[in-house]
Design a protein around this motif. Structure first.
Motif, short mmCIF file in Angstrom:
data_model
loop_
_atom_site.label_atom_id
_atom_site.label_comp_id
_atom_site.label_asym_id
_atom_site.label_seq_id
_atom_site.Cartn_x
_atom_site.Cartn_y
_atom_site.Cartn_z
N MET A 1 0.81 -1.59 5.75
CA MET A 1 0.75 -2.03 4.47
C MET A 1 0.45 -3.54 4.56
N ARG B 1 -0.59 -5.07 -1.53
CA ARG B 1 0.13 -5.64 -2.44
C ARG B 1 -0.10 -6.91 -2.69
N ASP C 1 -2.05 0.48 1.83
CA ASP C 1 -2.52 -0.08 0.58
C ASP C 1 -2.23 -1.80 0.61
N HIS D 1 8.72 2.78 1.20
CA HIS D 1 7.85 3.48 1.97
C HIS D 1 8.16 3.39 3.44
N THR E 1 8.39 -2.77 -0.03
CA THR E 1 7.70 -1.48 0.95
C THR E 1 8.65 -1.21 1.68
#
Length: 317
Positions: A152, A185, A183, A205, A201
């Motif tokens: 991430m 952020r 992804d 996730h 997160t």
């Protein structure tokens, strides 16, 4: 509208006149970053070193009130109206600021640093190749996760060229090795939100086993969140820049490494190049409009040497 413009210009004049070093017979170069961050302390130190070598110039560093493209644009317009001889800016959103930069660039020499606005009338860019920095970060991830992983990313503003290029560079280097950037952020340079993005997160996730902090303040927020949630050492972290928390995490092995730029050199070398240009030396403009100062990869093996050099630069002024 005219009165408001005059008030704004007057405020900028006040900003310039507030410098103890200001003198009417000196030419003024103003550096405008993309927001307040400890990252810029090194650049300010580089500018101050350049000041000792440029007695006919006044060099100034002006932060926008907050990391907002419209506010940044208003600041440089005010500085131009107040009589600055040149402005260097780290654009917050080059795509939306191009027309405004063109207007400023037609009035005085406009330079970019850290993040470019290549389609504008800027004279040239000085800074890193953010694509190369992203590739460096991707290579760090490959070494740290030879079996692959899911990452991430965290960044202030995906609209800025420096963020976009770092992300693309990371994907190019890490992607072929089964490392997926799931992804990215964004936090709009809001550090509370930067921390919240990491916390969220961790909750939402569970598949994430790697985090990449693309802006200087993101890795410290990653560190804080992982520490407070008992996850330090369980998630691979790839960092950018040289925040003390980041360097400490690299040293103790909590982070795999960090990719650093050389903002001291941007401002030191850039100030001298801008001054030469203002004085009529157009040979300082790179043929391709880009002056790249390479970054460095810092790991546990060389972090102490890097910290010593950093301390020397910051304490020399």
């Amino acid at each position: 509208m005219k009165n408001k413009s005059l008030v704004a210009a007057g405020a900028a004049v006040g900003l310039l006149l507030s410098s103890a070093a200001w003198a009417a017979d000196k030419k003024m170069i103003v550096w405008v970053p993309n927001g307040a961050s400890d990252f810029w302390k090194l650049a300010e130190a580089g500018m101050r070193k350049a000041q000792t070598e440029l007695p006919d110039f006044d060099l100034e560093w002006k932060y926008p009130e907050r990391a907002d493209a419209a506010i940044q644009q208003r600041l440089i317009e005010d500085l131009a109206a107040a009589g600055a001889d040149a402005i260097a800016v780290s654009p917050l959103n080059p795509k939306t600021q191009t027309d405004a930069f063109n207007k400023i660039g037609s009035q005085l020499p406009l330079f970019t640093f850290d993040s470019d606005a290549a389609d504008s009338k800027r004279v040239f860019y000085i800074g890193s190749s953010n694509t190369d920095l992203g590739k460096n970060a991707g290579e760090l991830a490959v070494k740290a996760m030879p079996k692959g992983g899911k990452c991430m990313g965290f960044v202030g503003n995906t609209g800025a060229d420096n963020a976009r290029e770092r992300i693309e560079g990371f994907k190019a280097a890490a992607g072929p090795h089964s490392i997926e950037l799931v992804d990215v952020r964004t936090d709009d340079h809001d550090q509370a939100r930067a921390r919240a993005n990491v916390d969220d997160t961790l909750v939402a996730h569970g598949e994430i086993d790697c985090m990449v902090g693309f802006y200087s303040y993101n890795p410290p927020k990653i560190y804080e969140s992982l520490r407070d949630n008992g996850k330090l050492g369980q998630i691979t972290v790839i960092a950018f820049d040289e925040d003390p928390i980041t360097l400490g995490a690299v040293k103790d092995g909590s982070f795999a490494g960090t990719v650093v730029q050389q903002p001291f050199e941007w401002a030191y070398q850039g100030s001298k190049l801008f001054a030469a240009y203002i004085n009529g030396d157009k040979s300082v403009v790179p043929a391709n409009g880009v002056d790249i100062i390479p970054g460095k990869v810092i790991t546990k093996d060389n972090v102490d040497e890097f910290k010593a050099d950093l301390k020397a630069k910051l304490s020399s002024q």
